[in-house]
Design an enzyme around this catalytic site. Structure first.
Site, PDB file in Angstrom:
ATOM      1  N   ARG A  70      20.076  18.062  32.946  1.00  0.00           N
ATOM      2  CA  ARG A  70      20.750  18.841  31.915  1.00  0.00           C
ATOM      3  C   ARG A  70      20.299  20.196  32.198  1.00  0.00           C
ATOM      4  O   ARG A  70      19.268  20.385  32.053  1.00  0.00           O
ATOM      5  CB  ARG A  70      20.818  18.174  30.526  1.00  0.00           C
ATOM      6  CG  ARG A  70      21.840  16.870  30.374  1.00  0.00           C
ATOM      7  CD  ARG A  70      21.816  16.307  29.064  1.00  0.00           C
ATOM      8  NE  ARG A  70      21.204  15.216  28.922  1.00  0.00           N
ATOM      9  CZ  ARG A  70      20.565  14.434  27.995  1.00  0.00           C
ATOM     10  NH1 ARG A  70      20.654  15.194  26.876  1.00  0.00           N
ATOM     11  NH2 ARG A  70      20.262  13.126  27.955  1.00  0.00           N
TER      12      ARG A  70
ATOM     13  N   GLU B 266      10.085   5.252  18.727  1.00  0.00           N
ATOM     14  CA  GLU B 266      11.689   5.389  18.075  1.00  0.00           C
ATOM     15  C   GLU B 266      11.946   3.903  17.284  1.00  0.00           C
ATOM     16  O   GLU B 266      12.605   3.705  16.543  1.00  0.00           O
ATOM     17  CB  GLU B 266      12.632   5.889  18.909  1.00  0.00           C
ATOM     18  CG  GLU B 266      12.281   7.172  19.424  1.00  0.00           C
ATOM     19  CD  GLU B 266      13.359   7.648  20.301  1.00  0.00           C
ATOM     20  OE1 GLU B 266      14.324   8.457  19.992  1.00  0.00           O
ATOM     21  OE2 GLU B 266      12.911   7.791  21.622  1.00  0.00           O
TER      22      GLU B 266
ATOM     23  N   ARG C 258      20.128   1.942  17.360  1.00  0.00           N
ATOM     24  CA  ARG C 258      20.326   3.391  17.466  1.00  0.00           C
ATOM     25  C   ARG C 258      21.671   3.848  17.870  1.00  0.00           C
ATOM     26  O   ARG C 258      22.393   3.329  18.915  1.00  0.00           O
ATOM     27  CB  ARG C 258      19.159   3.722  18.805  1.00  0.00           C
ATOM     28  CG  ARG C 258      19.103   5.294  19.088  1.00  0.00           C
ATOM     29  CD  ARG C 258      18.715   5.506  20.476  1.00  0.00           C
ATOM     30  NE  ARG C 258      18.669   7.061  20.880  1.00  0.00           N
ATOM     31  CZ  ARG C 258      18.784   7.524  22.067  1.00  0.00           C
ATOM     32  NH1 ARG C 258      18.810   6.770  23.019  1.00  0.00           N
ATOM     33  NH2 ARG C 258      18.729   8.868  22.008  1.00  0.00           N
TER      34      ARG C 258
ATOM     35  N   ASN D  79      18.587  -0.463  21.496  1.00  0.00           N
ATOM     36  CA  ASN D  79      18.918   0.704  22.030  1.00  0.00           C
ATOM     37  C   ASN D  79      19.588   0.647  23.187  1.00  0.00           C
ATOM     38  O   ASN D  79      19.313   0.376  24.317  1.00  0.00           O
ATOM     39  CB  ASN D  79      17.681   1.342  22.253  1.00  0.00           C
ATOM     40  CG  ASN D  79      18.024   2.911  22.500  1.00  0.00           C
ATOM     41  OD1 ASN D  79      19.192   3.389  22.881  1.00  0.00           O
ATOM     42  ND2 ASN D  79      16.767   3.738  22.690  1.00  0.00           N
TER      43      ASN D  79
ATOM     44  N   HIS E  44      17.436  12.995  18.997  1.00  0.00           N
ATOM     45  CA  HIS E  44      16.394  12.650  19.240  1.00  0.00           C
ATOM     46  C   HIS E  44      15.695  12.624  17.722  1.00  0.00           C
ATOM     47  O   HIS E  44      14.244  12.628  17.450  1.00  0.00           O
ATOM     48  CB  HIS E  44      15.208  13.512  19.920  1.00  0.00           C
ATOM     49  CG  HIS E  44      15.724  13.461  21.492  1.00  0.00           C
ATOM     50  ND1 HIS E  44      15.709  14.574  22.431  1.00  0.00           N
ATOM     51  CD2 HIS E  44      16.199  12.318  22.170  1.00  0.00           C
ATOM     52  CE1 HIS E  44      15.948  14.078  23.347  1.00  0.00           C
ATOM     53  NE2 HIS E  44      16.346  12.825  23.394  1.00  0.00           N
TER      54      HIS E  44
END
Length: 401
Positions: free
Chosen positions: A244, A387, A94, A11, A183
């Site tokens: 964000r 993940e 990923r 990742n 996600h």
């Protein structure tokens, strides 16, 4: 000779590389590690070998992702788990943005790399780092299958009514403007694990998944398929996040340009890196924000309240989208660990059948668990995301086929 059963998951972020080596016979972890602050003098590599439980840490400058992955390969080799092992079946990567082109895990070739590169304008913080990780891994093991698992793939099942923005379709299609969502590996894994927690098949349940980390997103999952999600063309839309803004009147951008005299790049930096919790109160760590709230800090309190208000709006909206909700599942760093966030997000939603048991909510555990009282009509769950396991599972299944 037995078939190889190991998968290395990479990742690659903008300044970090997370990695795990898994044995897919039992989904066990053989090694776990993190390289962070790549490109700085204070870079750090932390590597743990599961067999011995030993952890090694190194600090010092790591110039780029190429150097980082070579350092990872050296650490794995020290434990007898090197990239040259015949037991290594594939490397799973990923990749944040796959557009509409990629709807499932994909073996990487030149065409795949070109398409990932074409998507950089809509994932400028993520796809370049993902590409670097892939190319470095290819150079280290050019003979090994490399598989891309896309954050956006799980959300490609959204109906057009949810995925389309209300703008001229010709312009939207020309520039590939639509809601993609992110996600996805986490939402897929958590929705499936939530069904298992309820003793049902994914096809039998409707779940609202709240992935709350520094980046945050919500999804409405109907019978195992995503029908709506909060992030859009980019990971900026939706919930309030660490840095964000989430949802914003688009005219704010025009206003900042025309009245504030800000450039496009300055506005981009403002909304992606200097907004959200950090922009509101100067902190993007929920633990620190809660500490400040408990000490009476009004700036932190307002930031927390705005965060919760947006979260409640999405829970209510996705309840309406699904019509029937069997569970709300919290996951990721904040979702799994911040009990005050879970309690505040569900408070006041009792008429929707949602409630949190304060005692169950206060328990810290790494296991999937229910935090709603037994009498609640809708289950509220905490489901730790995985993940890396999801990426490894999808990668191994594809290589096996």
């Amino acid at each position: 000779m037995t078939s190889p059963t190991r998968v290395l998951v990479l990742n690659s972020g903008s300044s970090s590389v997370k990695y795990q080596l898994l044995d897919m016979r039992d989904s066990s972890r053989l090694a776990v590690g993190l390289v962070e602050r790549i490109g700085e003098q204070t870079s750090r590599l932390k590597h743990t070998c599961a067999a011995t439980g030993a952890t090694r840490e190194h600090t010092g400058p790591i110039a780029d992702h190429d150097a980082a992955l070579k350092a990872v390969a050296e650490e794995l080799a020290r434990d007898g788990l090197g990239l040259d092992s015949p037991q290594l079946a594939a490397i799973g990567h990923r990749v944040v943005h796959g557009g509409l082109f990629f709807t499932e895990p994909t073996v990487i070739d030149d065409e795949v790399l070109t398409e990932i590169e074409r998507l950089i304008p809509v994932a400028p913080l993520h796809n370049p780092a993902n590409l670097t990780g892939i190319r470095t891994a290819q150079a280290l093991r050019p003979d090994l299958p490399q598989v891309a698992v896309f954050d956006t793939a799980f959300h490609t099942t959204m109906p057009e009514s949810a995925a389309r923005y209300a703008i001229d379709p010709k312009i939207a299609d020309r520039h590939r403007i639509r809601r993609y969502g992110f996600h996805g590996t986490s939402h897929a894994y958590v929705s499936r694990e939530t069904a298992r927690l309820l003793g049902k098949e994914p096809s039998e349940v409707n779940v609202i998944v709240l992935h709350l980390g520094n980046g945050a997103s919500a999804s409405a999952v109907e019978k195992g398929r995503c029908v709506d999600t909060s992030m859009g063309l980019t990971p900026l839309e939706g919930l309030v996040m660490g840095t964000r803004s989430g949802d914003l009147d688009p005219a704010v951008i025009f206003h900042l340009e025309r009245v504030g005299g800000m450039s496009t790049d300055e506005i981009d930096t403002l909304l992606n890196k200097r907004s959200g919790l950090f922009g509101l109160c100067g902190d993007n760590d929920m633990r620190e924000i809660r500490r400040r709230v408990d000490e009476g800090d009004e700036e932190a309190r307002l930031a927390f309240d705005i965060y919760i208000h947006r979260l409640k709006k999405y829970i209510g909206a996705y309840y309406a989208v699904l019509g029937r909700v069997d569970a709300v599942a919290f996951t990721a760093g904040v979702g799994e660990n911040a009990a005050p966030v879970r309690e505040a997000a569900i408070a006041g939603l009792e008429t929707l059948g949602l409630a949190v048991d304060s005692g169950l909510n206060a328990v810290r555990s790494g296991e999937p668990r229910l935090i709603s009282p037994g009498s609640a009509r809708v289950a509220v769950a905490v489901v730790p995301t995985d993940e890396e396991l999801e990426i490894a599972t999808q990668t191994y299944a594809l290589v096996g086929r």
